[in-house]
Motif scaffolding. Structure first.
Motif, PDB file in Angstrom:
ATOM      1  N   ASP A  70       0.819  -1.231   0.000  1.00  0.00           N
ATOM      2  CA  ASP A  70       0.000   0.000   0.000  1.00  0.00           C
ATOM      3  C   ASP A  70       0.848   1.274   0.000  1.00  0.00           C
ATOM      4  O   ASP A  70       0.609   2.187   0.791  1.00  0.00           O
ATOM      5  N   HIS A  72       0.748   3.436  -2.375  1.00  0.00           N
ATOM      6  CA  HIS A  72      -0.186   4.477  -2.864  1.00  0.00           C
ATOM      7  C   HIS A  72       0.539   5.711  -3.387  1.00  0.00           C
ATOM      8  O   HIS A  72       0.111   6.851  -3.126  1.00  0.00           O
ATOM      9  N   ASP A 100      -1.490  -2.178  -4.312  1.00  0.00           N
ATOM     10  CA  ASP A 100      -1.747  -0.744  -4.135  1.00  0.00           C
ATOM     11  C   ASP A 100      -0.444   0.050  -4.135  1.00  0.00           C
ATOM     12  O   ASP A 100      -0.289   1.022  -3.376  1.00  0.00           O
ATOM     13  N   HIS A 228      -4.478  -0.551   5.846  1.00  0.00           N
ATOM     14  CA  HIS A 228      -3.743   0.635   6.314  1.00  0.00           C
ATOM     15  C   HIS A 228      -3.817   0.763   7.834  1.00  0.00           C
ATOM     16  O   HIS A 228      -3.899   1.874   8.374  1.00  0.00           O
TER      17      HIS A 228
END
Ligand SMILES: [Fe+2]
Length: 298
Positions: A70, A72, A100, A228
């Motif tokens: 993640d 991102h 992600d 998260h």
């Protein structure tokens, strides 16, 4: 008359002092919140685990797996130098990434993601799967990203695939990468059944399928992300506030979970998607060291 006006003046002064104190208190609270939020979004925690097993050859003793998830599109200092420095210091044998990497909500940046994927295999061979965000990208954007990274040396995109990881003596374990879109299909069972090694590690973006899906196939280890850490965490507890697909106070938010013979490491991940702020929730790198104990494996 004079007495009354001096009483009024004292009252006014104390009221002014009260207002100033209140404003000062709020400035302090906002300042602390800001400091904590900056820390919560930028200071990387390293979480280390040891996984003991008698199912692996002694040649895997001390084998180190660094888990990232993640991202991102977050960048930790210029060119992600702060993140790369932390990973390098862990001296991993392999790096696994569970999706992600690119954000699909409001800060998509394919170039940054490609740059990271070019840098990271200089540290160790890197294996990765897609998360839900990659699949939320326009098809042309995703295929552009895949084209750029498939030819990179030491980077392995596991799109419902199983590869064998070799120890320094040539013993192997199986690493299965499950694509996020395939979670509901029977693909994992097929991959696990056909994996050439008894010891199997699964990369799967979403953790909430541990009990009903991952553990059912009998994989030994799972690396996962997606939640998260619950985005905002409740201080002094191990509880996150909200998890996608799980709602408030998610069962799976971070840490280690076991189900039958399967152990899952769930990382809080590194970045944010639509909602930009983590609170009491530092970005996290997970590092798992395998420790072989005497058993049948040779
Ligand atoms: Fe995510």
């Amino acid at each position: 008359m004079q007495k009354q006006s001096s009483a009024e003046q004292i009252q006014k002064k104390s009221r002014r002092a009260y207002i100033i104190r209140r404003i000062g208190m709020w400035i302090l609270v906002l300042f602390l919140l800001d400091v904590m939020t900056f820390g919560a979004n930028n200071r990387i925690d390293i979480t280390k685990y040891t996984y003991k097993t008698d199912a692996l050859s002694v040649s895997f003793n001390g084998f180190r797996i660094v888990h990232l998830t993640d991202l991102h599109n977050k960048v930790f200092m210029e060119n992600n130098e702060a993140l790369l420095r932390e990973i390098r210091a862990l001296n991993p044998d392999i790096i696994v990434m569970t999706g992600d990497t690119i954000d699909a909500s409001n800060h998509t940046n394919v170039a940054d993601a490609v740059m990271f994927m070019e840098q990271i295999p200089e540290i160790a061979p890197t294996y990765f799967v897609h998360g839900n965000h990659e699949h939320n990208l326009p098809k042309s954007v995703l295929s552009g990203f895949e084209e750029k990274i498939t030819n990179l040396e030491n980077v392995h995109f596991l799109n419902n695939e199983c590869v064998q990881i070799e120890s320094h003596t040539g013993q192997t374990l199986s690493l299965i990468g499950l694509d996020d879109l395939s979670l509901q299909a029977n693909i994992l069972k097929t991959l696990a059944d056909e994996a050439p090694d008894d010891f199997q590690i699964l990369l799967a973006h979403e953790p909430q399928y541990l009990k009903d899906y991952y553990a059912e196939t009998g994989v030994d280890l799972v690396f996962s992300g997606h939640v998260h850490g619950g985005q905002w965490r409740i201080p002094f507890t191990h509880q996150g506030l909200y998890g996608p697909d799980q709602g408030l106070f998610p069962k799976y938010s971070d840490g280690v979970y076991t189900e039958g013979d399967t152990t899952m490491y769930l990382s809080r991940g590194l970045g944010n998607s639509g909602f930009p702020v983590r609170l009491f929730n530092h970005p996290e790198i997970v590092c798992v060291t395998l420790e072989t104990v005497s058993g049948d494996a040779s």
